[in-house]
Write a protein that holds these residues in place. Sequence first.
Motif, PDB file in Angstrom:
ATOM      1  N   PHE A 152       9.357 -10.167   5.315  1.00 36.00           N
ATOM      2  CA  PHE A 152       9.927 -10.563   6.567  1.00 36.00           C
ATOM      3  C   PHE A 152       8.879 -10.811   7.485  1.00 36.00           C
ATOM      4  CE2 PHE A 152      13.376  -7.893   4.558  1.00 36.00           C
ATOM      5  CZ  PHE A 152      14.385  -8.706   4.681  1.00 36.00           C
ATOM      6  N   ILE A 153       9.039 -12.123   8.326  1.00 33.95           N
ATOM      7  CA  ILE A 153       8.096 -12.256   9.351  1.00 33.95           C
ATOM      8  C   ILE A 153       8.964 -12.291  10.389  1.00 33.95           C
ATOM      9  CG2 ILE A 153       6.405 -13.962   9.905  1.00 33.95           C
ATOM     10  CD1 ILE A 153       7.254 -14.051   6.589  1.00 33.95           C
ATOM     11  N   GLN A 154       8.551 -11.577  11.668  1.00 31.00           N
ATOM     12  CA  GLN A 154       8.920 -11.852  12.897  1.00 31.00           C
ATOM     13  C   GLN A 154       8.093 -12.969  13.417  1.00 31.00           C
ATOM     14  OE1 GLN A 154      12.076 -10.505  14.204  1.00 31.00           O
ATOM     15  NE2 GLN A 154      11.901 -12.067  15.958  1.00 31.00           N
ATOM     16  N   ALA A 155       8.564 -14.115  14.022  1.00 33.02           N
ATOM     17  CA  ALA A 155       7.461 -15.153  14.551  1.00 33.02           C
ATOM     18  C   ALA A 155       7.647 -15.113  15.972  1.00 33.02           C
ATOM     19  CB  ALA A 155       8.235 -16.368  13.778  1.00 33.02           C
ATOM     20  N   GLY A 156       6.636 -15.731  16.599  1.00 33.73           N
ATOM     21  CA  GLY A 156       6.536 -16.104  18.038  1.00 33.73           C
ATOM     22  C   GLY A 156       6.135 -17.598  18.015  1.00 33.73           C
ATOM     23  N   PRO A 157       5.883 -17.950  19.258  1.00 34.36           N
ATOM     24  CA  PRO A 157       5.783 -19.461  19.233  1.00 34.36           C
ATOM     25  C   PRO A 157       4.421 -20.058  18.785  1.00 34.36           C
ATOM     26  CG  PRO A 157       5.156 -18.201  21.406  1.00 34.36           C
ATOM     27  CD  PRO A 157       5.804 -17.316  20.731  1.00 34.36           C
ATOM     28  N   LYS A 158       3.314 -19.083  18.526  1.00 28.85           N
ATOM     29  CA  LYS A 158       2.205 -19.676  17.818  1.00 28.85           C
ATOM     30  C   LYS A 158       2.106 -19.178  16.447  1.00 28.85           C
ATOM     31  CE  LYS A 158      -0.902 -20.278  21.931  1.00 28.85           C
ATOM     32  NZ  LYS A 158      -1.995 -19.985  22.700  1.00 28.85           N
ATOM     33  N   THR A 159       3.244 -18.829  15.660  1.00 28.07           N
ATOM     34  CA  THR A 159       3.206 -18.372  14.372  1.00 28.07           C
ATOM     35  C   THR A 159       3.412 -19.387  13.276  1.00 28.07           C
ATOM     36  OG1 THR A 159       4.566 -16.153  14.986  1.00 28.07           O
ATOM     37  CG2 THR A 159       4.423 -16.835  12.708  1.00 28.07           C
ATOM     38  N   SER A 160       2.613 -19.541  12.354  1.00 27.80           N
ATOM     39  CA  SER A 160       2.704 -20.466  11.336  1.00 27.80           C
ATOM     40  C   SER A 160       2.683 -19.670  10.125  1.00 27.80           C
ATOM     41  CB  SER A 160       1.459 -21.543  11.354  1.00 27.80           C
ATOM     42  OG  SER A 160       0.211 -20.637  10.867  1.00 27.80           O
ATOM     43  N   ILE A 161       3.566 -20.217   9.064  1.00 26.91           N
ATOM     44  CA  ILE A 161       3.646 -19.573   7.630  1.00 26.91           C
ATOM     45  C   ILE A 161       3.313 -20.768   6.331  1.00 26.91           C
ATOM     46  CG2 ILE A 161       5.398 -18.358   6.168  1.00 26.91           C
ATOM     47  CD1 ILE A 161       7.085 -17.735   8.804  1.00 26.91           C
TER      48      ILE A 161
ATOM     49  N   VAL B 297       5.164  -8.243  10.352  1.00 24.58           N
ATOM     50  CA  VAL B 297       5.227  -8.569   9.131  1.00 24.58           C
ATOM     51  C   VAL B 297       5.748  -7.174   8.307  1.00 24.58           C
ATOM     52  CG1 VAL B 297       4.440  -9.222   6.967  1.00 24.58           C
ATOM     53  CG2 VAL B 297       3.661 -10.251   9.069  1.00 24.58           C
ATOM     54  N   TRP B 298       6.843  -7.308   7.670  1.00 28.70           N
ATOM     55  CA  TRP B 298       7.223  -5.963   6.738  1.00 28.70           C
ATOM     56  C   TRP B 298       7.719  -6.474   5.472  1.00 28.70           C
ATOM     57  CZ3 TRP B 298       9.915  -8.170  10.543  1.00 28.70           C
ATOM     58  CH2 TRP B 298      11.246  -8.193  10.633  1.00 28.70           C
TER      59      TRP B 298
ATOM     60  N   ASP C 229       0.844  -1.234   0.039  1.00 32.32           N
ATOM     61  CA  ASP C 229       0.081   0.044   0.005  1.00 32.32           C
ATOM     62  C   ASP C 229       0.971   1.331  -0.083  1.00 32.32           C
ATOM     63  OD1 ASP C 229       0.938   0.256   2.617  1.00 32.32           O
ATOM     64  OD2 ASP C 229      -0.847  -0.419   3.510  1.00 32.32           O
ATOM     65  N   ASP C 230       0.197   2.644   0.039  1.00 28.95           N
ATOM     66  CA  ASP C 230       1.006   3.767  -0.008  1.00 28.95           C
ATOM     67  C   ASP C 230       2.050   3.739   1.153  1.00 28.95           C
ATOM     68  OD1 ASP C 230      -0.335   4.482  -2.482  1.00 28.95           O
ATOM     69  OD2 ASP C 230      -1.837   5.398  -1.089  1.00 28.95           O
ATOM     70  N   SER C 231       1.639   3.189   2.315  1.00 28.66           N
ATOM     71  CA  SER C 231       2.712   3.185   3.301  1.00 28.66           C
ATOM     72  C   SER C 231       3.959   2.259   3.185  1.00 28.66           C
ATOM     73  CB  SER C 231       1.756   3.096   4.660  1.00 28.66           C
ATOM     74  OG  SER C 231       0.774   4.189   4.913  1.00 28.66           O
ATOM     75  N   GLY C 232       3.722   1.394   2.148  1.00 28.17           N
ATOM     76  CA  GLY C 232       4.785   0.445   2.190  1.00 28.17           C
ATOM     77  C   GLY C 232       4.475  -1.051   2.885  1.00 28.17           C
ATOM     78  N   HIS C 233       3.203  -0.981   3.352  1.00 29.72           N
ATOM     79  CA  HIS C 233       2.754  -2.116   4.133  1.00 29.72           C
ATOM     80  C   HIS C 233       2.475  -3.386   2.790  1.00 29.72           C
ATOM     81  CE1 HIS C 233       1.752   0.646   7.491  1.00 29.72           C
ATOM     82  NE2 HIS C 233       3.253   0.033   7.695  1.00 29.72           N
ATOM     83  N   PRO C 234       2.935  -4.555   3.111  1.00 30.96           N
ATOM     84  CA  PRO C 234       2.449  -5.745   1.946  1.00 30.96           C
ATOM     85  C   PRO C 234       1.058  -6.031   2.130  1.00 30.96           C
ATOM     86  CG  PRO C 234       3.673  -6.590   3.888  1.00 30.96           C
ATOM     87  CD  PRO C 234       3.989  -4.992   4.143  1.00 30.96           C
ATOM     88  N   ILE C 235       0.334  -6.179   0.873  1.00 28.91           N
ATOM     89  CA  ILE C 235      -1.222  -6.316   0.900  1.00 28.91           C
ATOM     90  C   ILE C 235      -1.147  -7.910   0.849  1.00 28.91           C
ATOM     91  CG2 ILE C 235      -3.156  -5.921  -0.216  1.00 28.91           C
ATOM     92  CD1 ILE C 235      -1.801  -3.370  -1.561  1.00 28.91           C
ATOM     93  N   LEU C 236      -1.274  -8.678   1.969  1.00 31.95           N
ATOM     94  CA  LEU C 236      -0.964  -9.815   2.284  1.00 31.95           C
ATOM     95  C   LEU C 236      -2.224 -10.739   1.611  1.00 31.95           C
ATOM     96  CD1 LEU C 236       0.174 -10.373   5.868  1.00 31.95           C
ATOM     97  CD2 LEU C 236       1.489 -10.411   3.884  1.00 31.95           C
ATOM     98  N   ARG C 237      -3.308 -10.260   1.089  1.00 28.17           N
ATOM     99  CA  ARG C 237      -4.335 -11.048   0.639  1.00 28.17           C
ATOM    100  C   ARG C 237      -4.066 -11.171  -0.787  1.00 28.17           C
ATOM    101  NH1 ARG C 237      -6.423  -5.950   0.852  1.00 28.17           N
ATOM    102  NH2 ARG C 237      -7.610  -4.916  -1.041  1.00 28.17           N
ATOM    103  N   TRP C 238      -2.923 -10.317  -1.467  1.00 30.83           N
ATOM    104  CA  TRP C 238      -2.837 -10.783  -2.773  1.00 30.83           C
ATOM    105  C   TRP C 238      -1.280 -11.476  -3.026  1.00 30.83           C
ATOM    106  CZ3 TRP C 238      -3.553  -4.622  -4.186  1.00 30.83           C
ATOM    107  CH2 TRP C 238      -5.049  -4.508  -4.099  1.00 30.83           C
ATOM    108  N   ILE C 239      -0.813 -11.817  -1.893  1.00 34.80           N
ATOM    109  CA  ILE C 239       0.272 -12.637  -1.780  1.00 34.80           C
ATOM    110  C   ILE C 239       0.163 -14.084  -1.767  1.00 34.80           C
ATOM    111  CG2 ILE C 239       2.736 -12.817  -0.861  1.00 34.80           C
ATOM    112  CD1 ILE C 239       2.338  -9.773  -0.438  1.00 34.80           C
ATOM    113  N   GLY C 240       0.805 -15.042  -2.275  1.00 32.29           N
ATOM    114  CA  GLY C 240       0.714 -16.383  -1.917  1.00 32.29           C
ATOM    115  C   GLY C 240       1.097 -16.846  -0.833  1.00 32.29           C
ATOM    116  N   ILE C 241       0.817 -16.293   0.377  1.00 32.37           N
ATOM    117  CA  ILE C 241       1.540 -16.711   1.894  1.00 32.37           C
ATOM    118  C   ILE C 241       0.282 -16.431   2.643  1.00 32.37           C
ATOM    119  CG2 ILE C 241       2.229 -14.238   2.355  1.00 32.37           C
ATOM    120  CD1 ILE C 241       4.741 -15.807   3.504  1.00 32.37           C
ATOM    121  N   GLN C 242       0.215 -17.361   3.584  1.00 32.45           N
ATOM    122  CA  GLN C 242      -0.685 -17.414   4.931  1.00 32.45           C
ATOM    123  C   GLN C 242       0.155 -17.008   6.150  1.00 32.45           C
ATOM    124  OE1 GLN C 242      -4.069 -17.170   5.372  1.00 32.45           O
ATOM    125  NE2 GLN C 242      -4.950 -17.832   3.388  1.00 32.45           N
ATOM    126  N   ILE C 243      -0.012 -16.204   6.793  1.00 27.23           N
ATOM    127  CA  ILE C 243       0.573 -15.896   7.963  1.00 27.23           C
ATOM    128  C   ILE C 243      -0.233 -15.757   9.213  1.00 27.23           C
ATOM    129  CG2 ILE C 243       2.410 -14.572   9.232  1.00 27.23           C
ATOM    130  CD1 ILE C 243       3.178 -13.460   6.424  1.00 27.23           C
TER     131      ILE C 243
END
Length: 350
Positions: free
Chosen positions: A243-252, A230-231, A210-224
Amino acid sequence: MPEISLSIDEHLMKYINDPKVINKLLAYFDRHENIGEEIFPYLGEKENEMFFPNHSLPKETFIRRIPFYFHRSKNKHGQIGELHHYISGIIREDKYYDRASEYIEQLFATLEDMHYCHLLDVEQIFNYPIKQTGYACQTEFLFQWSHYLELIHTLPHSDKMPKHFIVAYNEELERNGLLPIIYQLAQQYNYDYIRRDGQKFCVSGTFPCDDSGHPILRWIGIQIKNPVKVWAKVNGQLKGELFIQAGPKTSIWGLNCFGEQDDGSDAWYPLHIGPQLMKFDNEELKRIRDREGYTQKEIADAIGASVRTYQKWEAGETSPDSHNMLRLLNVLDIRDTKELTRFLDVKDIN
């Protein structure tokens, strides 16, 4: 059909710099109603029969296409696009090749519509796809751009050449109730789709932002699921790294990274599963033991556990500790702990 607003003489003079070529064309037009493949050698131009997939064209059609036939790149400031790039974009693609003549005609119809109806000059038409993608021969992009122009045609103050086409096009597709394009992850140098640095994960590809540089995840072949952060870091074509900073319950999960389902439907592959989303797979333990031909007692004796303790593992009542897990891996010739790990499906993770 797009119409030419100029006279034939004015049209030729606008797009052809050499008066000798213009005079030859006018003389040829006086003698022929259909233009054949010999026209380019006759004019001293390099012959390209793919410009005439049906061997000849009506004179009116040839005249409409003169801006594209005779455009030559300036080879500076990124102005390198020419007609042969987009012809090549059809010839070299398997999905176009068997019906190349039809798609070349579609290409010319697209070029005519963009030039005469949407009033884009030829340099813009040939070079905007290159600037947006970083590559020549992007005929599929040209077709998408043409569709985008149709979608915005009735909108006031619409941008015919948006700064980030893939974002603007997906916005218009969704606005019109159509499915957006999903940009899938790129394979990395090690033939994998994700790399890890501690709890920071990175994937590569094209990432609409988007205009702020945040990834539009619904248009990317990834589920986080359940990320800490996420940046993205991308270039002017929105290509780069997510990039994804993960925690103990994060899945990619990655879309179709290793192929689609057998029926052609989308397949989601786990790229990382957080430790709190994983559990011991008792059913797989039983299956591997049966495969290797051992009884429960034989495995229990081999690892120094009681039969009852082992039976509880296979029944899913308890799980082996790390000490016994290592012994199980050794006895059953299991190379990776993932073989005895179960995790939730992407659809089931909140």
